[in-house]
Design a protein around this motif. Structure first.
Motif, PDB file in Angstrom:
ATOM      1  N   VAL A  60      36.451  14.211 -15.519  1.00 12.34           N
ATOM      2  CA  VAL A  60      36.269  13.214 -14.723  1.00 12.34           C
ATOM      3  C   VAL A  60      37.150  12.082 -15.080  1.00 12.34           C
ATOM      4  N   PRO A  61      37.155  11.480 -16.250  1.00 10.90           N
ATOM      5  CA  PRO A  61      37.602  10.397 -16.511  1.00 10.90           C
ATOM      6  C   PRO A  61      39.392  10.617 -16.467  1.00 10.90           C
ATOM      7  N   THR A  62      39.726  11.763 -16.849  1.00 11.71           N
ATOM      8  CA  THR A  62      41.412  11.991 -16.815  1.00 11.71           C
ATOM      9  C   THR A  62      41.818  12.141 -15.417  1.00 11.71           C
ATOM     10  N   ILE A  63      40.960  12.550 -14.267  1.00  8.48           N
ATOM     11  CA  ILE A  63      41.565  12.745 -13.188  1.00  8.48           C
ATOM     12  C   ILE A  63      41.381  11.265 -12.253  1.00  8.48           C
ATOM     13  N   VAL A  64      40.338  10.693 -12.742  1.00 15.76           N
ATOM     14  CA  VAL A  64      40.148   9.304 -12.138  1.00 15.76           C
ATOM     15  C   VAL A  64      41.190   8.278 -12.844  1.00 15.76           C
ATOM     16  N   HIS A  65      41.663   8.726 -14.096  1.00 16.88           N
ATOM     17  CA  HIS A  65      42.748   7.915 -14.654  1.00 16.88           C
ATOM     18  C   HIS A  65      44.020   7.886 -13.814  1.00 16.88           C
ATOM     19  N   LEU A  66      44.346   9.415 -13.627  1.00 15.53           N
ATOM     20  CA  LEU A  66      45.612   9.897 -12.743  1.00 15.53           C
ATOM     21  C   LEU A  66      45.382   9.225 -11.446  1.00 15.53           C
ATOM     22  N   LYS A  67      44.493   9.521 -10.695  1.00  9.62           N
ATOM     23  CA  LYS A  67      44.429   8.825  -9.597  1.00  9.62           C
ATOM     24  C   LYS A  67      44.718   7.395  -9.448  1.00  9.62           C
ATOM     25  N   ASN A  68      44.250   6.534 -10.384  1.00  7.18           N
ATOM     26  CA  ASN A  68      44.417   5.285 -10.460  1.00  7.18           C
ATOM     27  C   ASN A  68      45.960   4.992 -10.524  1.00  7.18           C
ATOM     28  N   ASP A  69      46.612   5.578 -11.534  1.00  6.05           N
ATOM     29  CA  ASP A  69      47.987   5.532 -11.983  1.00  6.05           C
ATOM     30  C   ASP A  69      48.657   5.919 -10.587  1.00  6.05           C
ATOM     31  N   LEU A  70      48.318   6.876  -9.922  1.00  5.80           N
ATOM     32  CA  LEU A  70      49.264   7.429  -8.881  1.00  5.80           C
ATOM     33  C   LEU A  70      48.870   6.307  -7.732  1.00  5.80           C
ATOM     34  N   ARG A  71      47.987   6.000  -7.364  1.00  8.10           N
ATOM     35  CA  ARG A  71      47.564   4.593  -6.551  1.00  8.10           C
ATOM     36  C   ARG A  71      48.382   3.592  -6.850  1.00  8.10           C
ATOM     37  N   GLY A  72      48.445   3.095  -8.056  1.00  7.35           N
ATOM     38  CA  GLY A  72      49.258   2.178  -8.432  1.00  7.35           C
ATOM     39  C   GLY A  72      50.822   2.117  -8.323  1.00  7.35           C
ATOM     40  N   LEU A  73      51.236   3.593  -8.307  1.00 10.23           N
ATOM     41  CA  LEU A  73      52.720   3.639  -8.397  1.00 10.23           C
ATOM     42  C   LEU A  73      52.940   3.680  -6.587  1.00 10.23           C
ATOM     43  N   LEU A  74      51.897   4.345  -5.902  1.00  8.30           N
ATOM     44  CA  LEU A  74      52.084   4.360  -4.418  1.00  8.30           C
ATOM     45  C   LEU A  74      52.133   2.764  -3.920  1.00  8.30           C
ATOM     46  N   ASP A  75      51.249   1.950  -4.419  1.00  8.99           N
ATOM     47  CA  ASP A  75      51.446   0.548  -4.187  1.00  8.99           C
ATOM     48  C   ASP A  75      52.677  -0.224  -4.600  1.00  8.99           C
ATOM     49  N   GLU A  76      52.904   0.308  -5.571  1.00  6.77           N
ATOM     50  CA  GLU A  76      54.489  -0.228  -6.219  1.00  6.77           C
ATOM     51  C   GLU A  76      55.569   0.232  -5.027  1.00  6.77           C
ATOM     52  N   SER A  77      55.412   1.482  -4.733  1.00  4.01           N
ATOM     53  CA  SER A  77      56.549   2.051  -4.100  1.00  4.01           C
ATOM     54  C   SER A  77      56.622   1.505  -2.626  1.00  4.01           C
ATOM     55  N   SER A  78      55.441   0.947  -2.150  1.00  2.33           N
ATOM     56  CA  SER A  78      55.505   0.350  -0.864  1.00  2.33           C
ATOM     57  C   SER A  78      55.955  -1.114  -0.816  1.00  2.33           C
ATOM     58  N   LYS A  79      56.213  -1.741  -1.959  1.00  2.00           N
ATOM     59  CA  LYS A  79      56.791  -3.208  -2.021  1.00  2.00           C
ATOM     60  C   LYS A  79      58.194  -3.305  -1.533  1.00  2.00           C
ATOM     61  N   PRO A  80      58.426  -4.506  -1.099  1.00  2.00           N
ATOM     62  CA  PRO A  80      59.753  -4.445  -0.719  1.00  2.00           C
ATOM     63  C   PRO A  80      60.869  -4.456  -1.832  1.00  2.00           C
ATOM     64  N   THR A  81      60.371  -4.875  -2.974  1.00  2.00           N
ATOM     65  CA  THR A  81      61.165  -4.942  -4.234  1.00  2.00           C
ATOM     66  C   THR A  81      61.359  -3.543  -4.875  1.00  2.00           C
ATOM     67  N   ALA A  82      60.616  -2.519  -4.259  1.00  2.00           N
ATOM     68  CA  ALA A  82      60.713  -1.178  -4.735  1.00  2.00           C
ATOM     69  C   ALA A  82      62.123  -0.644  -4.839  1.00  2.00           C
ATOM     70  N   THR A  83      62.584  -0.057  -5.867  1.00  2.00           N
ATOM     71  CA  THR A  83      63.968   0.657  -5.903  1.00  2.00           C
ATOM     72  C   THR A  83      63.916   1.756  -4.715  1.00  2.00           C
ATOM     73  N   GLU A  84      65.086   1.991  -4.442  1.00  2.00           N
ATOM     74  CA  GLU A  84      65.230   3.197  -3.435  1.00  2.00           C
ATOM     75  C   GLU A  84      64.811   4.660  -4.093  1.00  2.00           C
ATOM     76  N   GLY A  85      64.981   4.636  -5.428  1.00  2.00           N
ATOM     77  CA  GLY A  85      64.467   6.094  -6.067  1.00  2.00           C
ATOM     78  C   GLY A  85      62.779   6.075  -5.873  1.00  2.00           C
ATOM     79  N   LEU A  86      62.311   4.968  -6.276  1.00  2.00           N
ATOM     80  CA  LEU A  86      60.697   4.974  -6.126  1.00  2.00           C
ATOM     81  C   LEU A  86      60.223   5.079  -4.697  1.00  2.00           C
ATOM     82  N   ALA A  87      60.971   4.429  -3.821  1.00  2.00           N
ATOM     83  CA  ALA A  87      60.631   4.607  -2.358  1.00  2.00           C
ATOM     84  C   ALA A  87      60.876   5.924  -1.729  1.00  2.00           C
ATOM     85  N   ALA A  88      61.819   6.612  -2.295  1.00  2.00           N
ATOM     86  CA  ALA A  88      61.961   8.102  -2.085  1.00  2.00           C
ATOM     87  C   ALA A  88      60.905   8.938  -2.473  1.00  2.00           C
ATOM     88  N   CYS A  89      60.505   8.615  -3.692  1.00  2.00           N
ATOM     89  CA  CYS A  89      59.204   9.245  -4.075  1.00  2.00           C
ATOM     90  C   CYS A  89      57.814   9.047  -3.561  1.00  2.00           C
TER      91      CYS A  89
END
Length: 173
Positions: free
Chosen positions: A82-111
């Motif tokens: 449970v802690p590992t999966i919760v941490h994984l989901k939080n990390d991925l949600r952080g990356l998802l938020d970062e990828s939707s920012k206008p300052t996100a790199t093209e590569g991150l937006a593609a991911c």
């Protein structure tokens, strides 16, 4: 095999080209990729493709780390799930938020689609398991985790009550 050993001899030369004080990883990776492409007679990667590769690696890193923990040969208990999966989901949600920012790199937006798909797959496959009393209590009872992995105060209180009730079943007052 000779080509790979030849490439290995080229990599120290690549590190000599990096200016002091700079982050050597991107330049080193770029030079290493170019060396591999040159050695095998392939077209070199463009800067955008290298950026995408870096972002892809950054996106996949949390998943790889979680898999390493869960597939480990030592200290692998149900309480790690449970802690590992919760941490994984939080990390991925952080990356998802970062990828939707206008300052996100093209590569991150593609991911972005990859990140969304990974979150959906984890939720579909594991959310039921993350809500099981047995899995939650196993995580709470591990001294390494306790309730540190729970960010919501209400949920933390619910898990404490759940633990107290379970203890009272086995050790009545």
């Amino acid at each position: 095999m000779q080509r790979l050993s030849h490439i290995a001899t080229l990599t120290p030369q690549a590190s000599d080209l990096i200016a002091p004080g700079e982050d050597p990883a991107p330049e080193y990776d770029r030079l290493l990729l170019h060396s591999v492409c040159d050695e095998f007679g392939l077209r070199r990667f463009s800067p955008q493709e290298i950026d995408f590769i870096h972002n892809f690696v950054n996106v996949m890193h949390p998943l790889a780390a979680a898999l390493n923990i869960l597939q480990g040969e030592k200290n692998t208990f149900l309480g790690y799930l449970v802690p590992t999966i919760v941490h994984l989901k939080n990390d991925l949600r952080g990356l998802l938020d970062e990828s939707s920012k206008p300052t996100a790199t093209e590569g991150l937006a593609a991911c972005r689609l990859l990140i969304q798909t990974m979150i959906q797959a984890i939720c579909k496959r594991l959310d039921g398991r993350l809500e099981e009393k047995e899995s939650i209590l196993a995580a709470v009872l591990l001294p390494m985790f306790k309730l540190d992995w729970v960010s919501d105060d209400i949920q933390r209180l619910q898990y404490r009550v759940m633990l107290k009730q379970e203890v009272q079943l086995f050790c009545p007052p």
